[in-house]
Design an enzyme around this catalytic site. Structure first.
Site, PDB file in Angstrom:
ATOM      1  NE  ARG A 119      40.779  60.897  29.566  1.00  0.00           N
ATOM      2  CZ  ARG A 119      41.083  62.129  29.203  1.00  0.00           C
ATOM      3  NH1 ARG A 119      42.296  62.409  28.770  1.00  0.00           N
ATOM      4  NH2 ARG A 119      40.188  63.083  29.262  1.00  0.00           N
ATOM      5  CE  LYS A 141      38.689  40.635  41.159  1.00  0.00           C
ATOM      6  NZ  LYS A 141      37.907  39.806  42.093  1.00  0.00           N
ATOM      7  CD  GLU A 183      43.096  35.031  49.937  1.00  0.00           C
ATOM      8  OE1 GLU A 183      42.785  34.177  49.092  1.00  0.00           O
ATOM      9  OE2 GLU A 183      42.306  35.924  50.322  1.00  0.00           O
ATOM     10  CE  LYS A 225      44.847  36.762  41.572  1.00  0.00           C
ATOM     11  NZ  LYS A 225      44.451  37.594  42.667  1.00  0.00           N
ATOM     12  CD  GLU A 235      35.578  38.497  39.779  1.00  0.00           C
ATOM     13  OE1 GLU A 235      36.401  38.068  40.580  1.00  0.00           O
ATOM     14  OE2 GLU A 235      34.850  39.481  39.981  1.00  0.00           O
ATOM     15  NE  ARG A 240      40.431  37.855  38.942  1.00  0.00           N
ATOM     16  CZ  ARG A 240      41.253  38.845  38.727  1.00  0.00           C
ATOM     17  NH1 ARG A 240      41.406  39.333  37.518  1.00  0.00           N
ATOM     18  NH2 ARG A 240      41.940  39.408  39.700  1.00  0.00           N
ATOM     19  CG  ASN A 244      35.201  35.109  45.357  1.00  0.00           C
ATOM     20  OD1 ASN A 244      34.253  35.329  46.065  1.00  0.00           O
ATOM     21  ND2 ASN A 244      36.055  36.038  44.987  1.00  0.00           N
ATOM     22  CG  HIS A 247      37.150  34.723  49.114  1.00  0.00           C
ATOM     23  ND1 HIS A 247      37.968  33.616  49.094  1.00  0.00           N
ATOM     24  CD2 HIS A 247      37.984  35.791  49.164  1.00  0.00           C
ATOM     25  CE1 HIS A 247      39.232  34.003  49.115  1.00  0.00           C
ATOM     26  NE2 HIS A 247      39.267  35.313  49.162  1.00  0.00           N
ATOM     27  CG  HIS A 251      33.721  38.582  51.024  1.00  0.00           C
ATOM     28  ND1 HIS A 251      33.661  38.258  49.682  1.00  0.00           N
ATOM     29  CD2 HIS A 251      35.001  38.967  51.240  1.00  0.00           C
ATOM     30  CE1 HIS A 251      34.844  38.441  49.123  1.00  0.00           C
ATOM     31  NE2 HIS A 251      35.671  38.874  50.057  1.00  0.00           N
ATOM     32  CG  HIS A 264      40.435  39.082  53.177  1.00  0.00           C
ATOM     33  ND1 HIS A 264      39.102  38.958  52.872  1.00  0.00           N
ATOM     34  CD2 HIS A 264      41.114  38.491  52.164  1.00  0.00           C
ATOM     35  CE1 HIS A 264      38.978  38.334  51.715  1.00  0.00           C
ATOM     36  NE2 HIS A 264      40.186  38.038  51.264  1.00  0.00           N
TER      37      HIS A 264
END
Ligand SMILES: NC(=O)c1ccc[n+]([C@@H]2O[C@H](COP(=O)([O-])OP(=O)(O)OC[C@H]3O[C@@H](n4cnc5c(N)ncnc54)[C@H](O)[C@@H]3O)[C@@H](O)[C@H]2O)c1
Length: 374
Positions: A119, A141, A183, A225, A235, A240, A244, A247, A251, A264
């Site tokens: 956990r 993330k 980035e 960041k 988010e 946040r 992106n 992106h 994507h 990426h």
């Protein structure tokens, strides 16, 4: 050595940035956690490139090592399971610490294993690619891909600290480095005017890996960041989603290329070019800002983009973007140097024009988008 704080109340942590730091890592870990059982998660490439460093850490920390196969295609539930198995096999208890030593793939898998095992146990990010240093290692993330989607299974789970040794970048392939620059470049559009000016002045030096400029770029990116994550950890507020930037395009392009041809960060660079082109054609950027935008794009690396014969199909892929709300696409588009805005209901033709403009096998054309500044 520099230190940057990510302020998240009880989940706050430090990012340490410096050069040739590996021998200090064990003391930093002991200072932070005391004497604990550690497990190092890395991949075959890093094991081959850094045998002495890994052996030193293993010995000093009396740590177990899990070496995963290298590559995005291994960012799966099955690979994650091997980390969980190793934690269980070595009877790591709730005091144990996972050390993620690798790029974004390793950081995401190891972080998610730490989030789920018992956990949740502590973990530390020791990123080794430019992309993971300026982006994926910070912000919590974690996760793995699923056949139905990238990063579909995961958790928000913050590390205990982030240890960035920029010396690691000496061995990084140029293509991976340029992808990481994508980035960094992103922050020039969302991180305020000072960041835009810094990148406009130093883009070439960063791309040439000049030490001072590179360290400064990493630190500045991370301050931005950290500030954004501190305001919108999971988010929820829309803050946040600024991270992106570029992106939504990226994507969709990655999916269009079946996640095979584009890295990426390369797709992010393409997405940034498309977003800037789109914002310009929608007259969202005042002409007085064109010169700074032109100076920014002057450092644009000329990456190769596969020819896009079906822009409509790529456009359709955008609807799976998480910013899509009630079937309406939302884009983060630039408005001024260092500033961008979340925009809903962008004209479809403007999006298709941007895709088509950068669909001819190279994105060097991005350098000319603001050429009418002169
Ligand atoms: N968690 C987040 O917030 C977040 C954000 C952005 C991206 N990501 C994820 O990050 C991943 C991409 O990360 P990445 O670009 O670091 O890719 P990666 O982890 O696959 O690393 C790229 C390549 O570089 C190699 N490598 C790593 N460090 C090296 C070094 N110091 N010297 C030589 N080679 C080295 C790796 O073995 C790999 O072959 C994707 O899975 C993406 O989804 C996550």
């Amino acid at each position: 050595m520099q230190s940057i704080s990510v302020e998240l109340g009880p989940r706050s942590y430090e990012i340490i940035i410096g050069e040739s730091l590996y021998s200090r890592f064990c003391d930093a870990l002991a200072d932070h956690y005391g004497d604990r059982t550690c497990i190092i998660v890395t991949n075959t490439t890093l094991a081959r490139l850094y045998p002495q460093q890994l052996a030193y850490w293993e010995k000093r920390l009396d740590a177990v090592r899990v070496t995963l196969p290298d590559g995005e295609r291994y960012k799966t539930i099955e690979t994650w399971r091997t980390v969980i198995d190793a934690l269980a096999t070595h009877s790591i208890d709730r005091d144990g610490i996972v050390i993620a030593f690798g790029g974004g793939v390793i950081g995401d898998i190891a972080g998610f294993a730490a989030a789920a095992y018992a956990r949740g146990i502590n973990y530390v990010q020791a990123p080794t690619t430019l992309l993971s240093m300026v982006d994926s290692a910070v912000g919590g993330k974690t996760g793995v891909n699923h056949e139905k989607g990238k990063n579909l299974v995961g958790a928000f789970y913050q590390p205990g600290f982030v240890w960035i040794d920029t010396t690691m970048l000496d061995t990084l392939a140029q293509r991976e480095y340029v992808a990481g620059y994508g980035e960094v470049f992103k922050y020039a559009f969302i991180g305020g005017e000072e960041m835009a000016t810094f990148i406009a002045d130093n883009g070439t030096k960063i791309l040439q890996r000049e030490r001072g400029a590179l360290q400064e770029a990493i630190a500045r990116s991370l301050r931005i960041k950290a500030m954004i994550v501190g305001q919108d950890e999971t988010e929820r507020t829309g803050m946040r989603c600024m991270l992106n930037f570029g992106h939504t395009f990226a994507h969709a392009l990655e999916r269009y290329c079946r996640y095979e041809t584009m890295l990426h960060g390369e797709a992010v660079l393409w997405g940034i070019a498309c977003a800037a082109y789109c914002a310009k054609s929608l007259r969202m950027i005042e002409q007085s800002h064109y010169e700074t935008f032109m100076r920014l794009f002057h450092h644009f690396p000329d990456i190769v983009v596969p020819v896009i014969n079906e822009p409509h199909r790529l456009y359709d892929y955008m609807f799976t973007d998480k910013k899509t709300q009630h079937g309406t696409l939302r884009f983060v588009l630039p408005t001024a140097p260092g500033h961008a805005r979340l925009v809903a209901g962008v004209d479809k033709e403007a999006i298709l024009d941007s895709i088509t403009f950068f669909s001819r096998g190279t994105i060097a054309a991005a350098r000319d988008v603001f050429a009418d500044a002169v």
